[in-house]
Scaffold this active site. Structure first.
Site, short mmCIF file in Angstrom:
data_model
loop_
_atom_site.label_atom_id
_atom_site.label_comp_id
_atom_site.label_asym_id
_atom_site.label_seq_id
_atom_site.Cartn_x
_atom_site.Cartn_y
_atom_site.Cartn_z
N HIS A 139 0.85 -1.20 0.00
CA HIS A 139 0.00 0.00 0.00
C HIS A 139 0.88 1.24 0.00
O HIS A 139 1.80 1.36 0.78
CB HIS A 139 -0.89 -0.01 1.24
CG HIS A 139 -1.71 1.22 1.41
ND1 HIS A 139 -1.77 1.90 2.60
CD2 HIS A 139 -2.51 1.90 0.54
CE1 HIS A 139 -2.57 2.94 2.47
NE2 HIS A 139 -3.03 2.96 1.22
N HIS A 184 1.65 11.85 -0.51
CA HIS A 184 0.64 11.32 0.38
C HIS A 184 -0.19 12.46 0.96
O HIS A 184 0.30 13.24 1.76
CB HIS A 184 1.27 10.52 1.52
CG HIS A 184 0.29 9.62 2.21
ND1 HIS A 184 0.64 8.76 3.21
CD2 HIS A 184 -1.04 9.43 2.02
CE1 HIS A 184 -0.42 8.09 3.63
NE2 HIS A 184 -1.45 8.49 2.92
#
Length: 445
Positions: free
Chosen positions: A136, A180
């Protein structure tokens, strides 16, 4: 004939030659179907293929019988039209007696010993019939940053056994970066640089198939004409510049069912060993090799904060159970916690529970979820998406043991990496978790 195919057959021959009892490679099958992209046409072997031996020579024309790998021996079998040849070990010799009648002696031919994605058993399995571990947010590797999801970079991830890579891309100043939530929080560099590392690994591992899911962070943004600002077209340039495109498999359909996918062996021999998906704003007319994820795969609940990890439909909403049973599916098993700092709502990895989350057994474990999903759907997930794959219980890298059990194979590898997060996170604690939140606060204030 595609030169990559010949190289792969030759490499398999070298692997077999290391064992004197398997000194040559036998190619079985009469028809060779190349699939995907510009792989080329079907090549049908000649009727006299049975028993012909290719002498040492150049790689070109190997399947036509003119030249070939050292001591390569070919034997023909009646296989269905459009099937792929299988590379196995074994030897075959032919002796001609004085009256010119030929006799053939064949040593016992073992099953294939060349691993595909680390297991010989996978070579003949469909891509849709294998469980792999997914990193992930693979690019997000940053010590002491709560935006990180992995400890090791992509090359080490692939070395350790990761076979699906996922990450969130942001479009900034006409360039795609892996960031992110915000590039101010964690900027892992350009998508092109990341894919260049992936390409180097793929090029040096000819018997491995990997999958990439591109996350499109800007999927809701519009250009001046009201059209989507970022689509799969924007990913084509970094893919091509990195050199990855030559390895990407182009499926014959934009919505593949489980039965439509080729075997790993077929992908490997074709040289098309990378499968690409995008989560939002696909454009298969412009970029046909990049599939829309949710035409082909469904996911369990995304960014889960529930330790029960239900194996129910998360994305895409609204598809029928019948349709789900025809598609690949991905189990999101990365436990998160929601925090709000300086006006930002963040979902970050719950490192306190990390070891148990990635564990083989027990409440909230990856092993339990895989078993529950297999019971509910009659087959295990195709992909197990995890954070910090190198952590687990009873041993580091237990996520790979979970996948091996789902695949009914024996996990015999060691994990993970060349360094250990244990120096920082041997026992993830509330104190360390608090430090991560403090780091986030310092970055966004």
């Amino acid at each position: 004939m595609n030169s990559r195919i010949l190289t792969l057959v030759w490499l398999a021959g070298l692997a077999a030659a290391q064992d004197s009892s398997q000194s040559v490679v036998t190619i079985t099958g009469t028809t060779h179907q190349l699939t995907g992209g510009d792989a080329g046409p079907t090549v049908t072997l000649p009727s006299d293929f049975e028993g012909s031996t290719f002498p040492t020579g150049t790689m070109s024309g190997m399947l036509s019988g003119s030249t070939g790998a050292p001591n390569a021996t070919a034997s023909g079998t009646s296989t269905p039209e459009n099937t792929l040849t299988e590379i196995v070990g074994g030897t075959r010799t032919t002796a001609v007696s004085g009256n010119m009648t030929a006799t053939t002696a064949t040593t016992p031919r073992p099953s294939n010993t060349q691993p595909c994605n680390n297991y010989a058993e996978f070579c003949n399995r469909k891509y849709s019939n294998i469980t792999e571990v997914c990193a992930h947010n693979s690019p997000f590797v940053r010590k002491n940053n709560a935006g990180a999801n992995q400890e090791f970079g992509v090359t080490q991830q692939l070395n350790d056994g990761i076979r699906m890579l996922q990450g969130q891309a942001h479009y900034v100043n006409n360039t795609l970066y892996y960031c992110h939530t915000s590039c101010d929080l964690l900027n892992a560099g350009t998508v092109e640089d990341y894919l260049t590392d992936v390409t180097k690994w793929v090029a040096s591992h000819p018997f491995d198939v990997i999958t990439i899911i591109f996350g499109n962070y800007n999927y809701e943004d519009k250009d001046e004409n009201g059209n989507p600002l970022v689509t799969s077209k924007n990913f084509a340039e970094p893919i091509e510049n990195s050199g990855l495109k030559q390895y990407i498999y182009q499926p014959p359909k934009t919505a593949m069912t489980l039965d439509d996918w080729p075997t790993l062996g077929e992908l490997i021999i074709s040289g098309k060993r990378v499968i690409t998906f995008i989560d939002y704003n696909f454009d298969t007319d412009a970029v046909p090799y990049m599939l829309w994820e949710f035409y082909n795969m469904w996911e369990t609940p995304f960014s889960p904060t529930d330790t029960e990890f239900p194996c129910t439909l998360g994305r895409p909403a609204g598809i029928s159970e019948e349709k789900q049973r025809e598609m690949l599916y991905l189990a999101n098993h990365n436990l998160n916690v929601e925090v709000s700092i300086a006006g930002l709502d963040l979902v970050i990895p719950n490192t306190v529970e990390l070891t148990q989350t990635n564990a083989l057994n027990g409440s909230g474990s990856l092993g339990l979820m895989a078993n529950n999903c297999a019971s509910e759907w009659g087959r295990p997930p195709n992909f197990l998406l995890v954070d910090y794959y190198n952590f687990g219980s009873p041993m580091n890298g237990s996520v790979f043991e979970v996948a091996a059990r789902a695949n009914n194979v024996t996990y015999n590898r060691k994990c993970c990496g060349t360094a250990s997060l244990a120096t920082v996170l041997e026992r993830p604690s509330a104190t360390y978790f608090g430090l991560m939140i403090a780091v986030v606060a310092a970055l966004v204030l």
